[in-house]
Design an enzyme around this catalytic site. Structure first.
Site, PDB file in Angstrom:
ATOM      1  N   LYS A   1    -104.011  34.508   8.496  1.00 39.61           N
ATOM      2  CA  LYS A   1    -103.212  34.026   7.479  1.00 39.61           C
ATOM      3  C   LYS A   1    -104.080  33.863   6.015  1.00 39.61           C
ATOM      4  O   LYS A   1    -105.458  33.617   6.294  1.00 39.61           O
ATOM      5  CB  LYS A   1    -102.222  32.950   7.667  1.00 39.61           C
ATOM      6  CG  LYS A   1    -101.375  32.950   8.564  1.00 39.61           C
ATOM      7  CD  LYS A   1    -100.552  31.848   9.183  1.00 39.61           C
ATOM      8  CE  LYS A   1     -99.520  32.125  10.370  1.00 39.61           C
ATOM      9  NZ  LYS A   1     -98.800  30.887  10.622  1.00 39.61           N
TER      10      LYS A   1
ATOM     11  N   TYR B   1     -90.793  36.952   9.355  1.00 37.09           N
ATOM     12  CA  TYR B   1     -90.558  35.739   9.772  1.00 37.09           C
ATOM     13  C   TYR B   1     -89.013  35.595   9.750  1.00 37.09           C
ATOM     14  O   TYR B   1     -88.504  34.399   9.631  1.00 37.09           O
ATOM     15  CB  TYR B   1     -91.101  34.767   9.058  1.00 37.09           C
ATOM     16  CG  TYR B   1     -92.504  34.143   9.412  1.00 37.09           C
ATOM     17  CD1 TYR B   1     -92.977  34.054  10.686  1.00 37.09           C
ATOM     18  CD2 TYR B   1     -93.387  34.214   8.436  1.00 37.09           C
ATOM     19  CE1 TYR B   1     -94.094  33.522  11.126  1.00 37.09           C
ATOM     20  CE2 TYR B   1     -94.978  33.936   8.979  1.00 37.09           C
ATOM     21  CZ  TYR B   1     -95.089  33.276  10.212  1.00 37.09           C
ATOM     22  OH  TYR B   1     -96.471  33.116  10.756  1.00 37.09           O
TER      23      TYR B   1
ATOM     24  N   ASN C   1    -101.797  27.132   9.383  1.00 33.53           N
ATOM     25  CA  ASN C   1    -102.264  26.920  10.726  1.00 33.53           C
ATOM     26  C   ASN C   1    -102.967  28.268  10.993  1.00 33.53           C
ATOM     27  O   ASN C   1    -103.205  28.742  12.157  1.00 33.53           O
ATOM     28  CB  ASN C   1    -101.227  26.765  11.571  1.00 33.53           C
ATOM     29  CG  ASN C   1    -100.246  27.552  11.631  1.00 33.53           C
ATOM     30  OD1 ASN C   1    -100.082  28.768  11.006  1.00 33.53           O
ATOM     31  ND2 ASN C   1     -99.098  27.397  12.490  1.00 33.53           N
TER      32      ASN C   1
ATOM     33  N   HIS D   1    -101.460  33.866  13.055  1.00 36.41           N
ATOM     34  CA  HIS D   1    -100.244  34.069  13.714  1.00 36.41           C
ATOM     35  C   HIS D   1    -100.523  35.099  14.946  1.00 36.41           C
ATOM     36  O   HIS D   1    -101.317  36.115  14.879  1.00 36.41           O
ATOM     37  CB  HIS D   1     -99.433  35.151  12.680  1.00 36.41           C
ATOM     38  CG  HIS D   1     -98.048  35.941  13.391  1.00 36.41           C
ATOM     39  ND1 HIS D   1     -97.025  35.211  13.964  1.00 36.41           N
ATOM     40  CD2 HIS D   1     -98.260  37.026  13.891  1.00 36.41           C
ATOM     41  CE1 HIS D   1     -96.256  36.038  14.568  1.00 36.41           C
ATOM     42  NE2 HIS D   1     -96.822  37.272  14.523  1.00 36.41           N
TER      43      HIS D   1
ATOM     44  N   GLU E   1     -93.269  43.732  15.196  1.00 35.77           N
ATOM     45  CA  GLU E   1     -94.098  43.321  14.230  1.00 35.77           C
ATOM     46  C   GLU E   1     -95.147  44.488  14.068  1.00 35.77           C
ATOM     47  O   GLU E   1     -95.564  44.953  12.695  1.00 35.77           O
ATOM     48  CB  GLU E   1     -94.809  42.157  14.575  1.00 35.77           C
ATOM     49  CG  GLU E   1     -93.910  40.844  14.632  1.00 35.77           C
ATOM     50  CD  GLU E   1     -94.340  39.624  15.208  1.00 35.77           C
ATOM     51  OE1 GLU E   1     -95.349  39.772  15.769  1.00 35.77           O
ATOM     52  OE2 GLU E   1     -93.581  38.836  15.425  1.00 35.77           O
TER      53      GLU E   1
HETATM   54  P1  GTP Z   1     -96.699  32.062  14.063  1.00 38.79           P
HETATM   55  O1  GTP Z   1     -97.519  32.780  15.104  1.00 38.79           O
HETATM   56  O2  GTP Z   1     -96.909  32.084  12.648  1.00 38.79           O
HETATM   57  O3  GTP Z   1     -95.297  32.644  14.230  1.00 38.79           O
HETATM   58  O4  GTP Z   1     -96.518  30.601  14.550  1.00 38.79           O
HETATM   59  P2  GTP Z   1     -95.881  30.030  15.996  1.00 38.79           P
HETATM   60  O5  GTP Z   1     -95.217  31.423  16.654  1.00 38.79           O
HETATM   61  O6  GTP Z   1     -96.429  29.204  16.609  1.00 38.79           O
HETATM   62  O7  GTP Z   1     -94.825  29.254  15.219  1.00 38.79           O
HETATM   63  P3  GTP Z   1     -93.221  29.557  14.810  1.00 38.79           P
HETATM   64  O8  GTP Z   1     -92.975  30.980  15.077  1.00 38.79           O
HETATM   65  O9  GTP Z   1     -92.186  28.811  15.509  1.00 38.79           O
HETATM   66  O10 GTP Z   1     -93.311  29.141  13.216  1.00 38.79           O
HETATM   67  C1  GTP Z   1     -93.843  30.310  12.361  1.00 38.79           C
HETATM   68  C2  GTP Z   1     -94.760  29.289  11.276  1.00 38.79           C
HETATM   69  O11 GTP Z   1     -93.799  28.759  10.597  1.00 38.79           O
HETATM   70  C3  GTP Z   1     -95.446  28.316  11.951  1.00 38.79           C
HETATM   71  O12 GTP Z   1     -96.754  29.069  12.343  1.00 38.79           O
HETATM   72  C4  GTP Z   1     -95.891  27.345  11.097  1.00 38.79           C
HETATM   73  O13 GTP Z   1     -96.802  27.823   9.737  1.00 38.79           O
HETATM   74  C5  GTP Z   1     -94.202  27.288  10.314  1.00 38.79           C
HETATM   75  N1  GTP Z   1     -93.601  26.310  10.713  1.00 38.79           N
HETATM   76  C6  GTP Z   1     -92.937  26.224  11.983  1.00 38.79           C
HETATM   77  N2  GTP Z   1     -92.224  25.200  12.119  1.00 38.79           N
HETATM   78  C7  GTP Z   1     -92.199  24.487  10.881  1.00 38.79           C
HETATM   79  C8  GTP Z   1     -91.903  23.180  10.319  1.00 38.79           C
HETATM   80  O14 GTP Z   1     -91.136  22.434  11.180  1.00 38.79           O
HETATM   81  N3  GTP Z   1     -92.262  22.782   9.331  1.00 38.79           N
HETATM   82  C9  GTP Z   1     -93.123  23.553   8.617  1.00 38.79           C
HETATM   83  N4  GTP Z   1     -93.510  23.253   7.417  1.00 38.79           N
HETATM   84  N5  GTP Z   1     -93.580  24.721   8.987  1.00 38.79           N
HETATM   85  C10 GTP Z   1     -93.084  25.096  10.186  1.00 38.79           C
HETATM   86 MG    MG Z   2     -93.962  32.699  15.762  1.00 37.30          MG
END
Ligand code: GTP
Ligand code: MG
Length: 157
Positions: free
Chosen positions: A9, A49, A112, A115, A126
């Site tokens: 990212k 997303y 973070n 992805h 994707e």
């Molecule tokens: P990705 O690999 O980026 O998809 O992350 P992930 O699979 O570990 O998590 P998820 O798909 O649930 O969420 C996608 C992204 O949204 C995360 O990496 C975070 O950056 C963001 N995110 C998820 N949940 C939250 C939340 O509750 N609050 C905030 N601020 N950001 C969130």
């Molecule tokens: Mg995810």
């Protein structure tokens, strides 16, 4: 044939973590099949997303992904989705184990660093979203294959 979509990212690019992250996947034995640096268009980030559309953090998440260049990649290997998700670590850096990418390199869920696709179906979707078919080189045989895999045949990585 296992493929996954990985994106470093914008925070990972700006913080100079690209080489460190790619080195981890290479050392694990995974095969790099595609890579490009791109500033995501908003429509693509929204699609990427879309499972989170409507959640309160969705607009900020889309803006974050579009805020600078990302390094979009396709990696291949045995159990690649599960292996890379484990290497990436939990979404919340406070819960990411040390030794994982987020556990070593991130502090904030909204920054973070990386992805990774969470299933084979997400990976297919994707990869199609971010790459043209001819940009993905998944057919070549990596020179170290017989040292990474116990059994090798034409169906493995
Ligand atoms: P990705 O690999 O980026 O998809 O992350 P992930 O699979 O570990 O998590 P998820 O798909 O649930 O969420 C996608 C992204 O949204 C995360 O990496 C975070 O950056 C963001 N995110 C998820 N949940 C939250 C939340 O509750 N609050 C905030 N601020 N950001 C969130
Ligand atoms: Mg995810």
């Amino acid at each position: 044939m296992g493929l996954t979509f990985i994106a470093i990212k914008p925070d990972g690019v700006h913080r100079g973590l690209v080489g460190e992250i790619i080195a981890r996947f290479e050392k694990r034995g995974l095969k790099l099949c595609a890579l490009k640096v791109v500033v995501p268009e908003k429509a693509i980030a929204e699609k990427h997303y879309e499972e989170h559309a409507g959640k309160p953090f969705y607009p900020g998440l889309v803006d974050y992904l579009c805020s600078g260049p990302i390094v979009a990649m396709v990696w291949s290997g045995k159990d690649v989705v599960a292996v890379t998700r484990k290497m990436i670590g939990a979404t919340k850096p406070a819960q990411s184990e040390p030794g994982t990418i987020r556990g070593d390199l991130a502090l904030d869920m909204g920054r973070n660093v990386i992805h990774g696709s969470d299933s084979d179906d997400s990976a297919q979707r994707e990869i199609k979203l971010w790459f043209k078919e001819e940009e993905v080189c998944s057919k070549y045989v990596k020179a170290d294959r017989m040292w990474v895999y116990e059994v090798t045949d034409e169906h493995t990585h």
